[in-house]
Scaffold this active site. Structure first.
Site, short mmCIF file in Angstrom:
data_model
loop_
_atom_site.label_atom_id
_atom_site.label_comp_id
_atom_site.label_asym_id
_atom_site.label_seq_id
_atom_site.Cartn_x
_atom_site.Cartn_y
_atom_site.Cartn_z
N CYS B 50 -19.52 -12.53 -16.28
CA CYS B 50 -18.73 -11.36 -15.91
C CYS B 50 -19.30 -10.65 -14.69
CB CYS B 50 -18.55 -10.41 -17.08
SG CYS B 50 -19.84 -10.45 -18.28
N HIS B 99 -33.15 -17.67 -5.19
CA HIS B 99 -32.02 -16.96 -5.79
C HIS B 99 -31.74 -17.49 -7.20
CE1 HIS B 99 -28.28 -14.74 -6.04
NE2 HIS B 99 -27.70 -15.84 -6.48
#
Lengths: 271, 423
Positions: B50, B99
């Site tokens: 989400c 990342h």
């Protein structure tokens, strides 16, 4: 042999105390777990030293104040380790093991090889009286420690500050339970100890009750604990009130055990 | 060959854009197949939660590959050019590895240290493996990322202590009651916060929840959702004598729980501890009750203070986590660099082996009178000469790859030995 064991136990108590306190400061459970094992080892070696002394002298291992202190240290660590296995609250160890260490330090001052036992202490009931009373007192000491920690934790949660410290201390319920169970076991042991003492008193002094200061103060402590236990079981005292009262009762008991001999002339002058 | 991450997260893109991209990619398998069809893409993983939508890929020719991947996402998400420019981030090589490690370790999450993200990355990876979209590099990269996440979790306090009000309430309840199994909770009024708290308490072992509401129907509705017991306000006082935790969040103007009620309840419950959480504004519980022994009262501000303190603590721990990640990125890069020289080494060895085989075959004619064990000795001699000769260049090549300067050496070796690789 028994002296060596005593010293090893003393050292082990020291290391477990250092370990427990370090574990709180650096917040590592691993250190606390290790300290628990060190404390358990200390307790085992200490038990061995007491047994060796008992067998060696042929007398009960608690005939003077120094031996008694060592015995109290033994009983406190033993009951704490038993609790720890049940409740898993290790933080109390940071209080218990330094206490055991200090008691042992004082006890080590007069680590004599052989004691000449006064005739009055050679009765059949003496070891029962002393051991039951001391184990009872050790449990009351543990109840008092749990009470102190309860008050600290209760205060921290109520003040809503320093949540960091709240996290370090055990849950209130566990502390209350330790306090409760210690009283529950300590009281009958102390009662039996007193009964054994009075039976023995009759054989050496001719009657069960002499109105001796030691006996009077013991009665006062006994009534305080009887009252506390009654309030807990029948009235439902819990938490803060029970903690405060168990600290109060223990300070009276401590005076009975140590203070009376200093401030009063008692027939019970060996301890 | 190069690792690349293209995506957007809660920091770079607003929800409605993330939604658009995530919805269009909803059919996860088709998405993977389509990306795989791009000729420059060798391996690919697709991660959508989400808070983020990301494509992790190993692509061939950096420039055109990136462009095609970007175009793919661009057209899928129906993004305008400006939106894409603003929202998308692209990380390459070291930065891409860093990342991914940060994402897996929950350093890039909206609530730093939340544990769900690792599971989501694992799911994404499993999906990618099932679709045969992963290869040697992504496999190694993802397994490394899982290991890093575990290291961060155990070596730093980034995931410690509640950072939401309802979790803070659960933690406090544990500090009072030890454990929550067998405890009873009373929830007064309805609201998102109290429902969330009810959910957390149930996850932590609370077995019985009582819902009280001025409108009985609302209590019944909540009770159905949580397998609880509905009661009307008339039974509130009665219930106070049995429950351990009370969460109140009504819109009532006055106090719902008064001092007298608590004193009375405490007497009837034999002083068992009670924990009151008042998240209503204006307050539902008379603040005077907090002076009563064995009663603990927390309001929304008290809980928020705990959360703020914990968030600060996590920030401090994040620095430690970044250091761990920097460390691990170096480790992974070292492995990746070795990979550059592996094809050259393999073909060098292949060539050497085929030379030995050829030469032995030629020598068969004059060796035919020899005994078997003598032939064997000659074979061993030949291969040990070759191995001795190759040992130093191969070691050197591996060393150079660690320093990141192996390209020229690889080229030289290929040329000098007239090697060809499949690459």
């Amino acid at each position: 042999m028994e002296k060596l064991l005593f010293k090893v136990a003393l050292a082990a108590y020291f290391f477990s105390a250092v370990g427990y306190i370090t574990s709180i400061l650096v917040k590592r459970v691993f250190i606390a777990k290790t300290s628990t094992w060190v404390l358990l080892t200390a307790f085992a070696i200490h038990s061995l030293s007491i047994i060796v002394r008992w067998v060696g002298t042929g007398y009960s291992p608690v005939t003077n104040i120094f031996e008694s202190l060592s015995f109290i240290a033994w009983a406190i660590s033993g009951s704490y380790v038993a609790f720890q296995l049940k409740t898993k609250t290790r933080v109390l160890g940071a209080f218990v093991s330094p206490l055991a260490f200090l008691l042992m330090m004082v006890a080590s001052v007069k680590l004599v090889d052989n004691v000449s036992m006064p005739a009055i202490l050679q009765g059949y009931w003496v070891p029962f009286h002393i051991i039951l009373s001391l184990v009872g007192e050790a449990l009351f000491a543990l109840a008092c420690l749990a009470g102190v920690m309860y008050l600290i934790q209760d205060n921290l949660i109520k003040k809503k500050k320093s949540y960091r410290f709240t996290r370090l201390l055990p849950p209130l319920r566990d502390l209350d339970k330790i306090n409760h169970v210690s009283l529950l076991w300590g009281f009958p042991l102390m009662t039996l100890g007193v009964i054994a003492g009075s039976i023995w008193a009759r054989t050496v002094w001719g009657s069960h009750w002499q109105w001796d200061p030691k006996q009077i103060w013991t009665m006062i402590s006994w009534f305080l604990y009887a009252f506390l236990l009654h309030q807990r079981l029948a009235i439902g005292w819990k938490g803060r009130k029970a903690a405060v009262f168990s600290i109060l009762a223990f300070s009276i008991l401590l005076f009975t055990v140590i203070g009376v001999n200093i401030f009063f002339l008692s027939v019970h002058n060996f301890m | 060959m190069g690792i690349i991450v293209i995506g957007m997260n809660h920091k770079t893109a607003p929800l409605h854009i993330r939604e658009r991209l995530s919805l269009s990619c909803d059919d996860n398998s088709r998405m993977l197949d389509e990306v795989k069809d791009i000729s420059q893409v060798r391996e690919v993983m697709y991660l959508a939660t989400c808070n983020r939508v990301e494509v992790v890929a190993n692509i061939e020719d950096s420039v055109s590959g990136v462009e095609r991947l970007k175009f793919f996402i661009f057209s899928h998400g129906n993004l305008s050019h400006d939106e894409m420019k603003e929202c998308l981030y692209i990380y390459r090589d070291h930065e891409a590895v860093r990342h991914l490690f940060r994402v897996a370790s929950s350093l890039d999450s909206m609530v730093m240290g939340e544990p769900q993200i690792l599971g989501q990355v694992k799911d994404a990876y499993r999906h990618c493996v099932e679709h045969k979209a992963s290869g040697i590099i992504l496999n190694k990269l993802l397994h490394h990322a899982f290991r890093v996440a575990k290291r961060v979790r155990t070596e730093t306090g980034i995931a410690n202590n509640a950072v939401s009000v309802s979790f803070a309430a659960v933690e406090l309840a544990k500090k009072i009651f030890g454990y929550l199994s067998g405890k009873t909770v009373l929830i007064i009024g309805a609201g998102e916060m109290s429902e969330l708290a009810a959910k957390h308490l149930m996850n932590n072992g609370v077995s019985k929840i009582v819902f009280a509401n001025r409108t009985y129907e609302n209590a019944v509705r909540l009770a159905n959702d949580f397998h609880g017991i509905p009661i009307g306000f008339n039974l509130l006082e009665e219930k106070l004598k049995e429950v351990d935790i009370v969460i109140s969040s009504t819109g009532a103007p006055g106090y719902i729980i008064t001092e007298r009620m608590i004193v009375e309840a405490l007497r009837r419950r034999k002083n068992r501890l009670i924990f009151l959480i008042d998240i209503a504004v204006p307050r539902d519980v008379d603040p005077a009750v907090e002076d009563i022994d064995n009663v603990f009262l927390y309001n929304i501000d008290n809980l928020q203070e705990i959360v703020d303190e914990n968030v600060k603590n996590r920030m401090r721990e994040a620095d430690k986590a970044e250091a761990i990640i920097a460390d691990e990125v170096t480790n992974f890069s070292n492995w990746l660099n070795t990979l550059e020289v592996v094809p050259a080494i393999v073909s060098l060895r292949n060539k050497a082996d085929s030379i030995i085989d050829n030469e032995l075959e030629k020598s068969l004619s004059w060796m035919k009178d020899m005994k078997e064990d003598e032939k064997e000795k000659i074979k061993i001699l030949a291969s040990s000469v070759i191995n001795k000769l190759l040992h130093d260049p191969i070691t050197r090549l591996k060393e150079e790859s660690q320093n990141g300067g192996a390209d020229s050496y690889v080229a030289a070796i290929m040329r000098l030995f007239k090697l060809e690789t499949d690459d």
